[in-house]
Design an enzyme around this catalytic site. Structure first.
Site, PDB file in Angstrom:
ATOM      1  N   CYS A  76       0.857  -1.183   0.000  1.00  0.00           N
ATOM      2  CA  CYS A  76       0.000   0.000   0.000  1.00  0.00           C
ATOM      3  C   CYS A  76       0.898   1.240   0.000  1.00  0.00           C
ATOM      4  O   CYS A  76       2.116   1.145   0.175  1.00  0.00           O
ATOM      5  CB  CYS A  76      -0.857  -0.015   1.259  1.00  0.00           C
ATOM      6  SG  CYS A  76       0.163  -0.042   2.739  1.00  0.00           S
TER       7      CYS A  76
ATOM      8  N   GLU B 208      -0.279  -0.398  16.413  1.00  0.00           N
ATOM      9  CA  GLU B 208      -1.039   0.771  15.934  1.00  0.00           C
ATOM     10  C   GLU B 208      -2.096   1.180  16.967  1.00  0.00           C
ATOM     11  O   GLU B 208      -2.255   2.378  17.269  1.00  0.00           O
ATOM     12  CB  GLU B 208      -1.739   0.441  14.606  1.00  0.00           C
ATOM     13  CG  GLU B 208      -2.613   1.592  14.108  1.00  0.00           C
ATOM     14  CD  GLU B 208      -3.505   1.205  12.931  1.00  0.00           C
ATOM     15  OE1 GLU B 208      -3.067   0.424  12.076  1.00  0.00           O
ATOM     16  OE2 GLU B 208      -4.639   1.704  12.877  1.00  0.00           O
TER      17      GLU B 208
ATOM     18  N   THR C 169      -6.788   0.801  11.225  1.00  0.00           N
ATOM     19  CA  THR C 169      -6.851   0.998   9.764  1.00  0.00           C
ATOM     20  C   THR C 169      -7.096  -0.272   8.957  1.00  0.00           C
ATOM     21  O   THR C 169      -7.578  -0.196   7.831  1.00  0.00           O
ATOM     22  CB  THR C 169      -5.535   1.617   9.253  1.00  0.00           C
ATOM     23  OG1 THR C 169      -4.463   0.821   9.761  1.00  0.00           O
ATOM     24  CG2 THR C 169      -5.369   3.050   9.686  1.00  0.00           C
TER      25      THR C 169
ATOM     26  N   HIS D   9       5.106  -5.383   8.816  1.00  0.00           N
ATOM     27  CA  HIS D   9       4.966  -6.765   9.270  1.00  0.00           C
ATOM     28  C   HIS D   9       5.292  -7.742   8.150  1.00  0.00           C
ATOM     29  O   HIS D   9       4.424  -8.430   7.648  1.00  0.00           O
ATOM     30  CB  HIS D   9       3.552  -6.988   9.790  1.00  0.00           C
ATOM     31  CG  HIS D   9       3.400  -6.562  11.214  1.00  0.00           C
ATOM     32  ND1 HIS D   9       2.202  -6.219  11.777  1.00  0.00           N
ATOM     33  CD2 HIS D   9       4.319  -6.430  12.202  1.00  0.00           C
ATOM     34  CE1 HIS D   9       2.386  -5.894  13.045  1.00  0.00           C
ATOM     35  NE2 HIS D   9       3.659  -5.997  13.318  1.00  0.00           N
TER      36      HIS D   9
ATOM     37  N   CYS E 262       2.445   5.900   8.892  1.00  0.00           N
ATOM     38  CA  CYS E 262       1.560   6.125   7.747  1.00  0.00           C
ATOM     39  C   CYS E 262       0.600   7.275   8.078  1.00  0.00           C
ATOM     40  O   CYS E 262       0.022   7.295   9.173  1.00  0.00           O
ATOM     41  CB  CYS E 262       0.768   4.846   7.465  1.00  0.00           C
ATOM     42  SG  CYS E 262      -0.445   5.097   6.168  1.00  0.00           S
TER      43      CYS E 262
ATOM     44  N   SER F 230       1.854  -5.354   3.346  1.00  0.00           N
ATOM     45  CA  SER F 230       3.301  -5.240   3.577  1.00  0.00           C
ATOM     46  C   SER F 230       4.074  -6.357   2.873  1.00  0.00           C
ATOM     47  O   SER F 230       5.215  -6.659   3.233  1.00  0.00           O
ATOM     48  CB  SER F 230       3.583  -5.232   5.086  1.00  0.00           C
ATOM     49  OG  SER F 230       2.804  -6.190   5.746  1.00  0.00           O
TER      50      SER F 230
HETATM   51 FE1  F3S Z   1      -0.970   0.808   4.381  1.00  0.00          FE
HETATM   52 FE2  F3S Z   1      -1.203   2.948   5.764  1.00  0.00          FE
HETATM   53 FE3  F3S Z   1      -3.294   1.623   5.006  1.00  0.00          FE
HETATM   54  S1  F3S Z   1       0.358   1.425   6.038  1.00  0.00           S
HETATM   55  S2  F3S Z   1      -2.672  -0.499   4.937  1.00  0.00           S
HETATM   56  S3  F3S Z   1      -1.897   2.713   3.660  1.00  0.00           S
HETATM   57  S4  F3S Z   1      -2.936   2.499   6.987  1.00  0.00           S
END
Ligand code: F3S
Length: 280
Positions: free
Chosen positions: A12, A121, A159, A36, A91, A259
């Site tokens: 992402c 988080e 999230t 992760h 993020c 990830s």
């Molecule tokens: Fe990635 Fe940020 Fe969403 S790390 S899964 S864009 S909260």
């Protein structure tokens, strides 16, 4: 057997950004794993000398990268007071709920945080509440029945949680309380990856979900795949693949957590093809 990737999968925006920051950091360490995924963490160590430590006390470099999931307010203060240079790879979609929790708790709202209390988080987001006693972390709607809430409630989500469960929580709160402020903090990447895996799992005979077994969003993808395709498997690397998973199958669906790096996904697809070819 055909292999088909989900329409939306893998890295992402937040993870891509964190990796770029780490690659440019020139030998900094991250406090906790940056993302992760153990194989990507290993690559960062080998190619860019970016290590990680689990305890604040172990940090002996002047530069610290803050991971995508963020850290608690207290940890940030501690690092600042030690004079460390903080390179913030949190993020922006995680910074947002931290700000919401701070603001709404200041305004006197009870906070409902939908997520896993042990996830970094969630620990970080919760730490920004100005009223810890009125901030409740729940994993599902039924847990709300045991909490005596005030009339002003703000609800937010980790999230990477499942959208359908968040809606159940919101429904319960709206039905039972006067003023409920809903903040949809589930990030778009999560929405898109979950939608895509659901569609693909419905047509596939076997589903392979690739990602760290400690990754929350990967686990959610796996659960959605499993709900829609009984032969679904969660793997971290190609060594875990088994020939019997693919016997008599016509379509193998593949998805990956936010990830999971593209190089790993491609290696696994190659290995699946090879396993099938060797069997025929
Ligand atoms: Fe990635 Fe940020 Fe969403 S790390 S899964 S864009 S909260």
């Amino acid at each position: 057997m055909k292999i088909k990737l989900a329409k939306s999968y893998g890295f992402c925006f937040g993870v891509k950004r964190a990796i770029e920051i780490a690659e440019k950091s020139n030998g900094a360490v991250t406090y906790g794993e940056l993302i992760h995924n153990p194989l990507e963490i290993k690559r960062l160590k080998n190619d860019y000398n970016v290590g990680y430590v689990e305890n604040l006390e172990e940090i002996d470099t002047p530069k610290i990268i803050i991971r995508t999931h963020g850290i608690t307010k207290d940890d940030r203060k501690k690092l600042e007071s030690q004079g460390k240079e903080l390179i913030d790879a949190t993020c922006p979609f995680v910074t947002k709920p931290q700000e919401i929790v701070k603001e709404m708790s200041q305004k006197g709202y009870d906070i409902i945080l939908f997520g896993d209390i042990n996830h970094p988080e969630v620990k970080g987001v919760k730490s920004y509440s100005q009223n810890q006693n009125r901030t409740f972390v729940v994993l599902n709607a039924s847990e709300l029945k045991n909490i005596k809430l005030k009339e002003k409630i703000a609800v937010i989500a980790q999230t990477t949680r499942k959208v359908s469960e968040f809606l159940k929580i919101v429904d319960f709160l709206i039905e039972n309380h006067k003023e409920v402020r809903v903040f949809n903090t589930i990030c778009n990447a999560t929405f898109e990856n979950q939608d895509a895996v659901k569609i693909l799992a419905k047509e596939a005979d076997v589903m392979i979900i690739i990602g760290g077994k400690n990754s929350s969003n990967t686990k959610q993808l796996y659960l959605i795949a499993k709900e829609n395709c009984n032969d679904s498997y969660l793997i971290e690397n190609e060594d875990e693949l088994k020939l019997e998973w693919f016997r008599n199958k016509n379509l193998c669906g593949v998805s990956a957590g936010a990830s999971t790096p593209e190089w790993l996904i491609q290696n696994i697809i190659k290995k699946i093809k090879q396993i099938k070819d060797d069997d025929e």
